[in-house]
Write a protein that holds these residues in place. Structure first.
Motif, short mmCIF file in Angstrom:
data_model
loop_
_atom_site.label_atom_id
_atom_site.label_comp_id
_atom_site.label_asym_id
_atom_site.label_seq_id
_atom_site.Cartn_x
_atom_site.Cartn_y
_atom_site.Cartn_z
N ASN A 144 0.85 -1.20 0.00
CA ASN A 144 0.00 0.00 0.00
C ASN A 144 0.88 1.24 0.00
O ASN A 144 1.87 1.32 0.72
N HIS A 167 -6.18 3.27 4.25
CA HIS A 167 -5.79 1.86 4.21
C HIS A 167 -4.64 1.58 5.18
O HIS A 167 -4.58 0.50 5.78
N VAL A 204 -9.00 -1.86 -0.68
CA VAL A 204 -7.78 -1.97 0.13
C VAL A 204 -6.71 -2.86 -0.52
O VAL A 204 -5.52 -2.68 -0.28
N VAL A 206 -5.96 -3.08 -3.70
CA VAL A 206 -5.41 -2.58 -4.98
C VAL A 206 -3.96 -2.15 -4.77
O VAL A 206 -3.62 -1.48 -3.80
N GLU A 208 -1.05 0.03 -5.57
CA GLU A 208 -0.83 1.34 -6.16
C GLU A 208 0.37 1.36 -7.11
O GLU A 208 0.44 2.21 -7.99
MN MN Z 1 -4.46 1.45 -0.89
#
Ligand code: MN
Length: 479
Positions: A144, A167, A204, A206, A208
């Motif tokens: 994340n 998140h 949550v 995914v 980035e």
């Molecule tokens: Mn995220």
């Protein structure tokens, strides 16, 4: 035009005339902020920051100009370009050799106080890292990326502030449930695509890094950290490695927010977690990065402008077939005020669009819908549409007593606000007066020749004026 990494993007910004290069030594306490505020949206480069051997770049996405440079498209095409790119996520690629490993500092060599970390606003509680991409990992959710502020606490410690909905909080709680400290890497001076990706609100799990790869049209290259089990951007300028100390909370703040206010009283501190660092790795001759937050306009608005506009664009499109452009005004802190242009097909389209906008985000407080002949980034044009195309009793929408967010004027303790929308599209009236303006092709022709045919240099004007034997401009000495 293409670029490589943070410094590559800075060079592109320089070539476009958008880099304000500060020659003199600047004080990290408030003075960097003053240069950023004076820059008019330009990217600011401070080559010599008092107390540090590392130069600093700020306001890297300080206006729509930098977004145009990054996406290589003019403003009205940015949302379409963003949407085209974001549809193709690219998995990151782990590499062995990375520029960010050129210097590795551990143990006694590690000292965050040598970084040019600014004090941002007058009543801030200390020096803050504001452009730090926080990288964490969860066994189920993967990595994340988010931007959080870090308050310098000493040689190898910072505080970390995050709000309850991010998140990162979920990742932290899950690590604490597993009885493990949450490992953290902080990347500073990254490809701006990573900053934009960190501002995208998705579920949550995914990744980035994949979204940043989509925005770049190629995989982001990552390298393993030295002291924690995380992967970081290989071409970052600086990476800090560490972990959140389990159970520990310390005072944090105050810190001026993107809303232009200190939320809560100045005496009141937050109780927030602490990061303890185990390594710093950086490029040879690294560049530090900072973001100014405070009274708008600030970079915070532009960094999230495209993800936020793209999301709203899609929501409005569900009720009005032809949405043209979406803009969150800078005066509205990039979040409170939305302007949307549509091609009106039926009477009532404007009101439908307004309902979708006002309901979309609790933070949106004012919305204006205009016709597609209005340049929605130009507040003179938007105000002209309001002045000449709307009647509030007919075209206004008021939603009272609805939940709000971060609005200092909200009613308390229930946090309720009033939302207002104005449909400033032309009423469905075939007799609506014709707009008077200079023909578009003539405006475009002057735009192209402006820099070669016009000067504002006082001396140049005088020289040219005299050469052409125009009426005497200089003082003649007698009245
Ligand atoms: Mn995220």
């Amino acid at each position: 035009m293409t670029y490589e990494g943070f410094r590559g993007f800075l060079n592109l910004v320089r070539q476009s005339g958008e880099l304000a290069y500060v020659r003199d030594e600047v004080d990290p306490d408030h003075q960097i902020s003053a240069f950023i505020k004076r820059s008019g949206g330009k990217t600011v480069f401070c080559k010599n920051v008092k107390g540090s051997y590392i130069p600093l770049a700020a306001n890297v996405l300080g206006s729509y100009r930098q977004l145009e440079i990054l996406f290589d498209k003019p403003s009205p095409e940015l949302i379409a370009e963003y949407q085209r790119r974001i549809q193709q996520p690219q998995a990151p690629r782990v590499v062995a050799d990375a520029p960010v490993k050129e210097v590795i500092l551990e143990g006694g060599e590690l000292d965050l106080r040598k970084l040019p970390i600014p004090t941002v606003n007058e009543f801030d509680g200390g020096r803050y890292l504001t452009a730090a991409i926080i990288i964490v990992k969860d066994p189920d959710f993967g990595p994340n990326l988010s931007l959080q502020r870090l308050q310098l606490r000493g040689r190898n410690e910072t505080g970390i502030f995050y709000n309850p909905v991010v998140h990162l909080k979920t990742y932290h709680e899950r690590a604490e449930e597993r009885g493990k400290p949450l490992e953290i890497a902080v990347a500073i001076g990254c490809d701006p695509a990573l900053h934009i990706a960190s501002q995208i609100t998705r579920s949550v799990d995914v990744n980035e890094y994949e979204l940043a790869g989509a925005l770049r049209g190629r995989p982001i290259e990552l390298v393993k950290c030295e002291t924690v089990d995380l992967e970081v951007p290989a071409d970052a300028e600086i990476v800090l490695e560490g972990h959140i100390e389990p159970g520990r909370r310390e005072d944090e703040g105050p810190f001026g927010e993107f809303t232009g206010y200190y939320h809560g009283s100045l005496a009141e501190k937050n109780r927030m977690p602490v990061i303890r660092y185990s390594a710093i790795t950086h490029r040879q001759n690294p560049i530090f990065q900072s973001v100014y937050l405070g009274k708008p306009p600030t970079e915070g608005a532009f960094m999230r402008a495209l993800p936020a506009a793209s999301d709203l664009f899609n929501l409005v499109k569900e009720v009005v077939p032809e949405v043209r452009d979406v803009y969150f005004t800078t005066g509205g802190c990039g979040r409170f005020h939305a302007i949307v242009s549509i091609k009106k097909r039926s009477p009532g389209d404007g009101k439908l669009a307004l309902s979708a906008i006002l309901a979309s985000r609790i933070i949106i407080k004012y919305a204006v819908v205009v016709d597609d002949d209005i340049d929605i980034q130009n507040m003179d044009e938007v105000e002209w549409a309001i002045a000449t195309r709307s009647q509030f009793d007919r075209d206004g929408v008021v939603l009272t007593q609805v939940p709000g967010q971060l609005d200092p004027s909200r009613s308390r303790p229930d946090n309720l606000i009033t939302k207002v929308g104005i449909d400033a599209t032309k009423p469905d009236d075939k007799d609506f007066p014709t707009v008077c303006d200079v023909p578009k092709e003539v405006l475009a022709q002057v735009e192209r020749s402006w820099s070669s045919s016009v000067t504002t240099d006082p001396e140049e004007i005088l020289a040219d004026w005299s050469r052409d034997r125009l009426p005497q401009l200089q003082e003649t000495g007698h009245k």
